[in-house]
Design a protein around this motif. Structure first.
Motif: not given
Length: 339
Positions: A172-188
């Protein structure tokens, strides 16, 4: 009365004798902190099978030791866990119930000694540690851990698995923009945020032949979180990957106050069922047979997930069968009390 709640349903090659599911609920009962099944777990789940639940899904079981919500959680990160889980399934299957296990990783919500991990280094709140942002190699390790856990689930004779992608835990942390601030292929983008779950689904499917459910938090109760259109997109992607049912819960991603009432999450299941055209499970303070039957008769969901009511009464199916005027066959040893 012809109650849909007590009609069988086929999901792939699995036939459930009714639409009642014991929802996964953490019991925090591994006293040795080794993740192994205890006598409590066996009696707890066996009694609900005797009570005639169609499906029993075990509590969140960690795919890595550092993925436990607490030190007392069940685990499936080791081959040493298989025998206890297999023994429990023998007891559940004795009563004609089917069994599932929820494969889980807590991510930043792990309350453990040592480091905890998340897509981004953001703590849940002031009481939680700040997690370490996961490297790509650590992401791959967790995807592999889900794969190995799925293999063990099959060895332990579970009928299905549920991937835990809800309640603010790691997926869920990866799915949500509230918790996922990554700039690689797993975020954005939502496509990138879905990638972790996509890869986990593929890894589980490689080892487990049978139905696979996914539990999601279909509402994050935050304006900057995932919208319903995002959740429909994720659900459509899951359907395209072959997921059989979306278990629709909500919340847990960030600290918020939720206004709960009987059936408060049912609309989420109904919307995803019709918009994504996939089977859904409804959960959330569904405590009466009349309420459960209304949901099914009006095609709002396909399974009824029951949690707290099962804690109060292991024989809840008998209670609601009486309420709906259905003759429910139970264990023969109980005939004098059930007729």
């Amino acid at each position: 009365m012809n109650a849909k709640l007590f009609e069988p349903i086929n999901i792939q090659n699995l036939r459930l004798k009714n639409r009642i599911v014991m929802s996964p609920m953490c019991m925090y009962s591994c006293e040795k902190q080794d993740g192994k099944v205890t006598p409590f777990h066996i009696s707890h789940y066996e009694s609900r099978a005797a009570g005639q639940a169609g499906l029993i899904i075990l509590e969140a079981s960690a795919v890595q030791p550092e993925g436990r919500i607490s030190p007392e959680d069940l685990g499936i990160w080791s081959d040493e866990h298989v025998d206890g889980l297999k023994q429990m399934n023998e007891r559940i299957h004795t009563y004609g119930s089917k069994s599932g296990i929820q494969l889980a990783h807590a991510g930043r919500k792990a309350n453990l000694e040592g480091d905890i991990y998340a897509p981004s280094a953001i703590p849940f709140n002031d009481q939680f540690k700040t997690p370490k942002e996961m490297t790509k190699s650590q992401i791959e390790e967790i995807i592999t851990a889900f794969k190995q856990a799925a293999k063990r689930a099959k060895q332990a004779n579970f009928d299905l698995v549920e991937i835990h992608a809800a309640h603010g835990y790691l997926i869920n942390q990866f799915l949500s923009p509230l918790t996922n601030k990554r700039t690689d292929e797993y975020g954005g983008s939502k496509e990138n945020r879905y990638r972790m779950l996509k890869n986990i689904i593929e890894s589980v499917q490689a080892e487990f032949e049978g139905p696979i459910f996914v539990r999601i938090s279909a509402s994050e109760y935050h304006d900057d979180g995932n919208s319903m259109s995002d959740m429909i997109y994720f659900s459509q992607q899951m359907k395209n990957q072959g997921i059989d049912l979306i278990d629709c819960s909500s919340g847990g991603v960030v600290p918020v106050k939720i206004n709960t009432y009987p059936g408060y999450q049912v609309k989420l299941a109904e919307t995803i069922k019709h918009e994504a055209e996939i089977l859904t499970g409804a959960v959330g303070l569904i405590t009466t047979g009349i309420h459960a039957e209304e949901i099914l008769q009006n095609n709002r969901a396909d399974l009824i997930f029951v949690a707290r009511a099962f804690l109060r009464n292991p024989y809840w199916p008998k209670q609601v069968a009486d309420e709906l005027g259905v003759q429910l066959e139970g264990p023969k040893q109980y005939n004098r009390g059930w007729q």
